[in-house]
Design an enzyme around this catalytic site. Sequence first.
Site, mmCIF file in Angstrom:
data_model
loop_
_atom_site.group_PDB
_atom_site.id
_atom_site.type_symbol
_atom_site.label_atom_id
_atom_site.label_comp_id
_atom_site.label_asym_id
_atom_site.label_seq_id
_atom_site.Cartn_x
_atom_site.Cartn_y
_atom_site.Cartn_z
ATOM 1 N N SER A 12 25.594 42.132 -46.276
ATOM 2 C CA SER A 12 24.775 41.324 -45.428
ATOM 3 C C SER A 12 23.411 41.256 -46.283
ATOM 4 O O SER A 12 23.283 41.778 -47.446
ATOM 5 C CB SER A 12 24.291 42.259 -43.909
ATOM 6 N N SER A 13 22.594 40.410 -45.671
ATOM 7 C CA SER A 13 21.104 40.041 -46.100
ATOM 8 C C SER A 13 21.481 39.313 -47.390
ATOM 9 O O SER A 13 20.575 39.420 -48.147
ATOM 10 C CB SER A 13 20.374 41.345 -46.390
ATOM 11 N N GLY A 15 20.902 36.141 -47.382
ATOM 12 C CA GLY A 15 20.345 34.828 -47.075
ATOM 13 C C GLY A 15 21.253 33.757 -46.401
ATOM 14 O O GLY A 15 21.291 32.613 -46.911
ATOM 15 N N CYS A 382 -0.404 37.272 -27.774
ATOM 16 C CA CYS A 382 0.314 37.805 -26.445
ATOM 17 C C CYS A 382 -0.694 38.969 -26.262
ATOM 18 O O CYS A 382 -1.612 39.340 -25.941
ATOM 19 C CB CYS A 382 1.733 38.019 -26.963
ATOM 20 N N GLY A 384 -2.028 40.809 -28.614
ATOM 21 C CA GLY A 384 -3.268 40.651 -29.394
ATOM 22 C C GLY A 384 -4.263 40.272 -28.560
ATOM 23 O O GLY A 384 -5.684 40.366 -28.536
ATOM 24 N N GLN A 386 -4.356 40.264 -25.185
ATOM 25 C CA GLN A 386 -4.194 41.301 -23.876
ATOM 26 C C GLN A 386 -5.508 42.443 -24.340
ATOM 27 O O GLN A 386 -6.317 42.760 -23.622
ATOM 28 C CB GLN A 386 -3.225 41.803 -23.393
ATOM 29 N N HIS A 509 3.061 32.296 -27.797
ATOM 30 C CA HIS A 509 3.492 32.528 -29.143
ATOM 31 C C HIS A 509 3.222 31.278 -30.000
ATOM 32 O O HIS A 509 4.488 30.677 -30.329
ATOM 33 C CB HIS A 509 4.677 33.239 -29.252
ATOM 34 N N GLU A 511 3.453 31.124 -33.042
ATOM 35 C CA GLU A 511 4.459 31.411 -34.334
ATOM 36 C C GLU A 511 5.628 30.824 -34.073
ATOM 37 O O GLU A 511 6.308 30.619 -35.150
ATOM 38 C CB GLU A 511 4.333 32.605 -34.624
HETATM 39 N N1 GLN Z 1 3.696 43.724 -23.678
HETATM 40 C C1 GLN Z 1 3.150 42.493 -23.268
HETATM 41 C C2 GLN Z 1 3.291 41.798 -22.054
HETATM 42 O O1 GLN Z 1 4.623 42.007 -21.647
HETATM 43 C C3 GLN Z 1 2.732 41.588 -24.401
HETATM 44 C C4 GLN Z 1 4.058 41.082 -24.829
HETATM 45 C C5 GLN Z 1 4.011 40.360 -26.174
HETATM 46 O O2 GLN Z 1 3.195 40.516 -26.929
HETATM 47 N N2 GLN Z 1 5.202 39.631 -26.337
HETATM 48 O O3 GLN Z 1 2.897 41.046 -21.336
#
Ligand code: GLN
Length: 539
Positions: A12-13, A15, A382, A384, A386, A509, A511
């Site tokens: 595996s791995s 690519g 997310c 981060g 909070q 998110h 990203e």
């Molecule tokens: N644990 C947090 C929540 O469920 C943040 C989730 C996350 O960072 N994807 O709200």
Amino acid sequence: MKYIFVTGGVVSSLGKGLATASIGTLLEHRGLNVTIQKFDPYLNVDPGTMSPYQHGEVYVLNDGAETDLDLGHYERFTNCVLTRFNNLTSGQVFENVIKKERRGEYLGKTVQFIPHVTDEIKARIHELARRNPDVSVILTEIGGTVGDIEGHLFLEALRQFSLEVGRKNVCFIHVTLLPLIRAAGEIKTKPTQQSVAKLREIGIQPDIIICRTEHDLDEDNRRKIAMFCNVEQKNVVAFRDVKHSIYECPLDLRRDKIDRLVVDNLGIGSPTPDLEDWEDFVERVINPKHTVTIAVVGKYIELQDAYKSIYESLTIAGAAHFTKVNVVRVDSEAIEKDGAQKLIGEVDGILIPGGFGDRGIEGKVQTAHYARTMKVPYFGICLGMQVATVEYARNVCDLKGADSTECNKDSPHPVICLQEEQKGVKDLGATMRLGSCESILFAGTRASELYNGVDVINERHRHRYEFNSDYLDQLKDAGLVISSVSVKEGLVEIIELPDHPFYLGAQFHPEFKSKPNFPHPLFSGFVKAALDSKVAIPA
Ligand code: GLN
């Protein structure tokens, strides 16, 4: 419709996901409309409840499906917008078969692996075709390695499928390893021969073999593989270790004209691809003008795959500013022990990615505090976002013991807490707030400026806990700016601070939406701020 099936051999791995995504890119550059799906032979219904240590990142799609991280490569490398129908696991296959059996849909028959389970797998390929009327080529990557017990039914299904749709409409590509035995100074083809033999035992003859190799593939070895594996010599393709960036993969595979071999094999007429845009992007990645150092402070930092899309988004945003982003991965528990100044005192920007549970959480709060007070560009995603809220509540609003109820159920100031509809949830699988939803951007904020002044944005979510609206006014009065709320529920989506080079947290998110031709505005703004603050403080 034409079909490409990508299997893997030896280890595996290799690519395989990147090879599949790269072929997708090359075919799109030939003007073809493609979609890409992944078959994962494990028994989980989806990877949503798997630990990042087991599985790496969970990649979230617009429709809220929690999927394999290879789907991230597919979306970043192509223009495909994927849905839950692009990732099939054995768990889903068996769940469907058993549900049908209970409903009596098999009409008194004995339910068997062949045909019922294999039919279920084949049906998914047809379903994807039906849902994508504009697509002319479906690529399917099969997870795991040929010879694995759990992958066998998938391969059997593909064998049957190729007979049913006509062998000329199907191209089987096998990705394999050519190890170099250093003591002998030789590249060995035997593992490839044996894994192709295993495939042929199942009744699948590959059309193209992609050989993953540290070095080049010489003509002697190409001839040998062709002969033993029963493929044409020109269809033995080298896939070398790329030097700098995974975005070089399509260009590397293009050296042996993989896309040409595929379209010829499938009888598709299409022009030679013009890869100028891709080459430009790669050039910016590998020959940057500037560098910045970003600390990613998380709890799965030792695992490269755990924050895959975050790292890719930083690279992509860096390229937009001709900048190489050096990532320093910092364990948030180490911050608890050694302090932020010691571990991240030198970086140009700090990013706290998503996460679950309370391990290392105080280190993250300390990190947010450090970034806020030392005016270091901060991007919280997310979790981060909070922890930045918790930190602000504790240290600016003086709400002692403020916390997220995920970490402290009895916090006197639960500034992050569960929404009403999450409170009764018992099952952990697919029950979070998931997928794309619309939110309003408030004019005059940094977020609005970064998104070019649009009124509404659409971003992907994966979380249970939310900004507690009971504390909204108090935090706002203390200077926290709310720059976006969800259209439907009015939930806080983005927070920011005005008197700071860059201090922004997003509940969603970003990203999952960054790609070479779309550096995400929030990542781009963050990297730019890190670059500017680096220039502002001469070394
Ligand atoms: N644990 C947090 C929540 O469920 C943040 C989730 C996350 O960072 N994807 O709200």
